[in-house]
Design a protein around this motif. Structure first.
Motif, mmCIF file in Angstrom:
data_model
loop_
_atom_site.group_PDB
_atom_site.id
_atom_site.type_symbol
_atom_site.label_atom_id
_atom_site.label_comp_id
_atom_site.label_asym_id
_atom_site.label_seq_id
_atom_site.Cartn_x
_atom_site.Cartn_y
_atom_site.Cartn_z
ATOM 1 N N MET A 1 -0.074 8.503 -17.611
ATOM 2 C CA MET A 1 -0.279 7.302 -16.799
ATOM 3 C C MET A 1 -0.185 7.630 -15.315
ATOM 4 O O MET A 1 -0.943 7.109 -14.496
ATOM 5 C CB MET A 1 0.753 6.232 -17.170
ATOM 6 N N LEU A 2 0.727 8.541 -14.966
ATOM 7 C CA LEU A 2 0.892 8.935 -13.564
ATOM 8 C C LEU A 2 -0.303 9.752 -13.078
ATOM 9 O O LEU A 2 -0.694 9.657 -11.907
ATOM 10 C CB LEU A 2 2.189 9.728 -13.410
ATOM 11 N N VAL A 3 -0.890 10.560 -13.963
ATOM 12 C CA VAL A 3 -2.110 11.309 -13.609
ATOM 13 C C VAL A 3 -3.240 10.331 -13.285
ATOM 14 O O VAL A 3 -3.972 10.509 -12.305
ATOM 15 C CB VAL A 3 -2.505 12.264 -14.753
ATOM 16 N N TYR A 4 -3.398 9.317 -14.132
ATOM 17 C CA TYR A 4 -4.419 8.294 -13.862
ATOM 18 C C TYR A 4 -4.124 7.582 -12.544
ATOM 19 O O TYR A 4 -5.039 7.346 -11.738
ATOM 20 C CB TYR A 4 -4.444 7.280 -15.006
ATOM 21 N N PHE A 5 -2.865 7.257 -12.313
ATOM 22 C CA PHE A 5 -2.464 6.594 -11.067
ATOM 23 C C PHE A 5 -2.781 7.476 -9.862
ATOM 24 O O PHE A 5 -3.298 6.997 -8.852
ATOM 25 C CB PHE A 5 -0.963 6.284 -11.131
ATOM 26 N N ASN A 6 -2.490 8.764 -9.977
ATOM 27 C CA ASN A 6 -2.725 9.693 -8.854
ATOM 28 C C ASN A 6 -4.200 9.851 -8.516
ATOM 29 O O ASN A 6 -4.544 10.131 -7.358
ATOM 30 C CB ASN A 6 -2.141 11.064 -9.191
ATOM 31 N N ASN A 7 -5.079 9.694 -9.505
ATOM 32 C CA ASN A 7 -6.503 9.933 -9.283
ATOM 33 C C ASN A 7 -7.309 8.678 -9.004
ATOM 34 O O ASN A 7 -8.435 8.780 -8.497
ATOM 35 C CB ASN A 7 -7.097 10.648 -10.503
ATOM 36 N N HIS A 8 -6.782 7.502 -9.307
ATOM 37 C CA HIS A 8 -7.581 6.285 -9.164
ATOM 38 C C HIS A 8 -6.932 5.217 -8.280
ATOM 39 O O HIS A 8 -7.644 4.533 -7.532
ATOM 40 C CB HIS A 8 -7.856 5.677 -10.548
ATOM 41 N N ILE A 9 -5.623 5.064 -8.326
ATOM 42 C CA ILE A 9 -4.958 4.011 -7.560
ATOM 43 C C ILE A 9 -4.349 4.558 -6.273
ATOM 44 O O ILE A 9 -4.534 3.994 -5.200
ATOM 45 C CB ILE A 9 -3.872 3.326 -8.427
ATOM 46 N N TYR A 10 -3.641 5.671 -6.383
ATOM 47 C CA TYR A 10 -2.974 6.270 -5.224
ATOM 48 C C TYR A 10 -3.927 6.610 -4.073
ATOM 49 O O TYR A 10 -3.613 6.306 -2.909
ATOM 50 C CB TYR A 10 -2.219 7.516 -5.713
ATOM 51 N N PRO A 11 -5.104 7.214 -4.320
ATOM 52 C CA PRO A 11 -6.012 7.503 -3.191
ATOM 53 C C PRO A 11 -6.480 6.245 -2.460
ATOM 54 O O PRO A 11 -6.515 6.223 -1.222
ATOM 55 C CB PRO A 11 -7.188 8.231 -3.860
ATOM 56 N N ASP A 12 -6.860 5.204 -3.210
ATOM 57 C CA ASP A 12 -7.317 3.967 -2.569
ATOM 58 C C ASP A 12 -6.195 3.305 -1.783
ATOM 59 O O ASP A 12 -6.427 2.759 -0.692
ATOM 60 C CB ASP A 12 -7.857 3.000 -3.632
ATOM 61 N N TYR B 1 -1.327 16.834 -10.582
ATOM 62 C CA TYR B 1 -0.958 17.115 -11.974
ATOM 63 C C TYR B 1 0.444 17.725 -12.087
ATOM 64 O O TYR B 1 1.114 17.524 -13.104
ATOM 65 C CB TYR B 1 -1.988 18.054 -12.605
ATOM 66 N N SER B 2 0.879 18.455 -11.071
ATOM 67 C CA SER B 2 2.200 19.089 -11.153
ATOM 68 C C SER B 2 3.325 18.065 -11.063
ATOM 69 O O SER B 2 4.343 18.197 -11.750
ATOM 70 C CB SER B 2 2.355 20.136 -10.040
ATOM 71 N N LEU B 3 3.164 17.029 -10.223
ATOM 72 C CA LEU B 3 4.200 15.993 -10.124
ATOM 73 C C LEU B 3 4.362 15.211 -11.430
ATOM 74 O O LEU B 3 5.489 15.016 -11.889
ATOM 75 C CB LEU B 3 3.902 15.057 -8.949
ATOM 76 N N PRO B 4 3.284 14.744 -12.071
ATOM 77 C CA PRO B 4 3.464 14.092 -13.374
ATOM 78 C C PRO B 4 4.062 15.027 -14.428
ATOM 79 O O PRO B 4 4.860 14.595 -15.267
ATOM 80 C CB PRO B 4 2.041 13.667 -13.759
ATOM 81 N N PHE B 5 3.687 16.308 -14.384
ATOM 82 C CA PHE B 5 4.210 17.264 -15.361
ATOM 83 C C PHE B 5 5.719 17.438 -15.199
ATOM 84 O O PHE B 5 6.414 17.824 -16.148
ATOM 85 C CB PHE B 5 3.510 18.615 -15.204
ATOM 86 N N ALA B 6 6.234 17.134 -13.999
ATOM 87 C CA ALA B 6 7.677 17.240 -13.770
ATOM 88 C C ALA B 6 8.463 16.284 -14.662
ATOM 89 O O ALA B 6 9.641 16.523 -14.932
ATOM 90 C CB ALA B 6 7.999 16.966 -12.301
ATOM 91 N N LEU C 1 -8.351 10.892 -1.840
ATOM 92 C CA LEU C 1 -9.408 11.199 -2.809
ATOM 93 C C LEU C 1 -8.798 11.571 -4.148
ATOM 94 O O LEU C 1 -7.678 12.099 -4.221
ATOM 95 C CB LEU C 1 -10.267 12.364 -2.306
ATOM 96 N N GLY C 2 -9.558 11.321 -5.221
ATOM 97 C CA GLY C 2 -9.155 11.762 -6.538
ATOM 98 C C GLY C 2 -9.509 13.221 -6.762
ATOM 99 O O GLY C 2 -10.223 13.841 -5.954
ATOM 100 N N TYR D 1 0.826 -1.208 0.000
ATOM 101 C CA TYR D 1 0.000 0.000 0.000
ATOM 102 C C TYR D 1 0.865 1.265 0.000
ATOM 103 O O TYR D 1 0.542 2.251 -0.668
ATOM 104 C CB TYR D 1 -0.929 0.022 1.208
ATOM 105 N N ASN D 2 1.959 1.236 0.756
ATOM 106 C CA ASN D 2 2.818 2.418 0.846
ATOM 107 C C ASN D 2 3.713 2.590 -0.365
ATOM 108 O O ASN D 2 4.338 3.653 -0.515
ATOM 109 C CB ASN D 2 3.677 2.347 2.115
ATOM 110 N N LEU D 3 3.776 1.582 -1.225
ATOM 111 C CA LEU D 3 4.534 1.744 -2.470
ATOM 112 C C LEU D 3 3.896 2.800 -3.371
ATOM 113 O O LEU D 3 4.571 3.354 -4.240
ATOM 114 C CB LEU D 3 4.617 0.408 -3.219
ATOM 115 N N ALA D 4 2.605 3.076 -3.162
ATOM 116 C CA ALA D 4 1.899 4.027 -4.028
ATOM 117 C C ALA D 4 2.527 5.413 -3.963
ATOM 118 O O ALA D 4 2.835 6.014 -4.995
ATOM 119 C CB ALA D 4 0.425 4.082 -3.642
#
Length: 446
Positions: free
Chosen positions: A112-123, A347-352, A256-257, A54-57
């Motif tokens: 892909m990281l934006v999708y990860f941040n909004n759907h996988i990372y919050p859960d 969004y800023s972290l993936p944009f990096a 949350l996403g 879980y913390n790998l997210a």
């Protein structure tokens, strides 16, 4: 097409290598930080593995942009060191064209990281928090010290004069039972054995050859003494066995996403507007009641003193009401800023990833070194700058001293400008970086 494949091929191995190394570093830091909360609680390997997974997210969210910079530095550094950059430029291929494949790859990676941040990372964050709370609530296994009362079990106080840690056999026992208040049962036994029930819900105390002394604190006349050859006491054991909570319940901003947080921000804005309108209404009413507009001066008799006191009380009440409204407005503004910070961060972290391509490609070409050590050293400088801006911007935005947009995007904007300048100068071959002077400060082996 062959050139695109070749350039991307040079990025793949450094990228995955840096991902592995950086996750290993973050994972080691995580285990060192939380080791004291995990050791001695009898957790299974599966529970610890789930906690790590879980913390790998959050590690992935940080590691991916960092790995992009390391990979680009190593790839272009190797190509420059092997004179491949010079050969490609001689054939009419500019640095801008060489940067297109990694730049497009970084865009795909950012999406892909934006999708990860909004759907996988919050859960994953939500599951990690619940699991950590469950682990924190669990107490270590019951430890009985010979000759010392143990109060680890609620409503019970246990004393054993002799304890065999290998067989869980106890001798010369005294147990105070407060589970049926106001009654108090004092149990004594020559021998006993302690173990968990099959469903892990109860702690069983199997006693032999003893007595039970029953007293009632509300009735000092009643007293009972029971003798037994064998007696079992079932005590609650939930605090000694691990049970994972089901997912659900309220979520924090990092659980949350972006879409869910935008809905919360809209709701908070509604409340904020209500309190701002209420504040304006109270201030306008207070201005209308201002006694300074009254031209008639009240004579200082007993009745006017009473009116004056009532007026003071009313002013204090109005002041308290206005201050309360101001506190609520300040609270909602901070909450809105806090959610906006997390929305922009997703969004800023993936944009990096895109920014680090702009920085890594020219720096790799200028240094003409493709080793991991050189790439890691240069990357560390930019990581520190980036995280300093990111963390500082988050703190300032949370406190309302800076807008959430500038707090989260200032690092990308500044480093993006720097990357564009470096790319232009490198494409024109105006700068060459040489780090050979560092060698004289490094001790040489003999």
């Amino acid at each position: 097409m062959i050139l695109i494949k070749y350039i991307l091929k040079n990025h793949i191995a450094p990228f995955f290598f840096s991902v592995f190394v950086l996750i290993a570093i973050f994972l080691l830091q995580f285990l060192m930080k939380f080791a004291d909360r995990l050791v001695g609680k009898g957790l299974s390997f599966w529970v610890v593995l789930k906690l790590i997974t879980y913390n790998l997210a959050w590690m992935v969210v940080l590691v991916i942009p960092m790995s992009v910079l390391v990979a680009v530095l190593m790839a272009f550094g190797n190509m420059s060191q092997n004179n491949e950059i010079a050969i490609l430029k001689a054939t009419g291929i500019s640095l801008y064209k060489m940067m297109i494949p990694p730049f497009v790859a970084s865009i795909i990676l950012a999406l892909m990281l934006v999708y990860f941040n909004n759907h996988i990372y919050p859960d994953a964050n939500h599951a990690a928090r619940l699991l950590m709370e469950d682990i924190s609530r669990q107490k270590p296994t019951l430890s009985l010290v010979p000759g010392v009362f143990s109060q680890d079990v609620p409503n019970y106080s246990i004393l054993a004069r002799k304890v065999d840690a290998h067989t869980n056999e106890l001798e010369d026992l005294t147990i105070y039972d407060y589970s049926e208040s106001p009654k108090v049962n004092i149990v004594t036994a020559t021998k006993g054995k302690i173990y968990l029930s099959k469903n892990q819900k109860k702690l069983i105390m199997d006693l032999t050859n003893g007595e039970i002394h029953e007293t009632d604190n509300t009735n000092s006349i009643e007293y009972r003494r029971l003798r037994f050859q064998r007696h079992k006491i079932a005590m609650p054991a939930e605090q000694f066995t691990f049970e994972q909570s089901a997912p659900g319940g309220p979520r924090g901003d990092r659980e949350l996403g972006a879409s869910a947080m935008l809905k919360i921000v809209d709701s908070l804005n509604v409340y904020l507007n209500q309190y701002e309108n209420e504040l304006n209404k109270k201030i306008s009413e207070l201005i209308k009641k201002n006694p300074s507009n009254n031209k008639n001066i009240v004579q200082p008799d007993s009745y006017s003193k009473f009116i004056f006191i009532r007026a003071q009380q009313r002013i204090k009440a109005d002041e308290s009401s206005i201050l309360n409204t101001l506190y609520r407005i300040d609270y909602y503004k901070k909450e809105i800023n806090r959610y906006w910070v997390e929305i922009h961060k997703k969004y800023s972290l993936p944009f990096a990833c895109l920014i680090f391509v702009l920085i890594g490609a020219p720096l790799g070409t200028m240094t003409r070194k493709g080793g991991f050590g050189m790439a890691a050293g240069i990357s560390l400088v930019f990581f520190l700058i980036y995280w300093a801006f990111l963390i500082g911007g988050e703190k300032l935005a949370d406190r309302g001293l800076l807008s959430p947009f500038w707090g989260m995007w200032s690092a990308n904007i500044l480093l993006g400008i720097l990357g564009i300048i470096l790319t232009i100068k490198s494409a024109r071959e105006k700068i060459t970086l040489d780090f050979s002077f560092i060698r004289k400060y490094i001790p040489q082996s003999r």
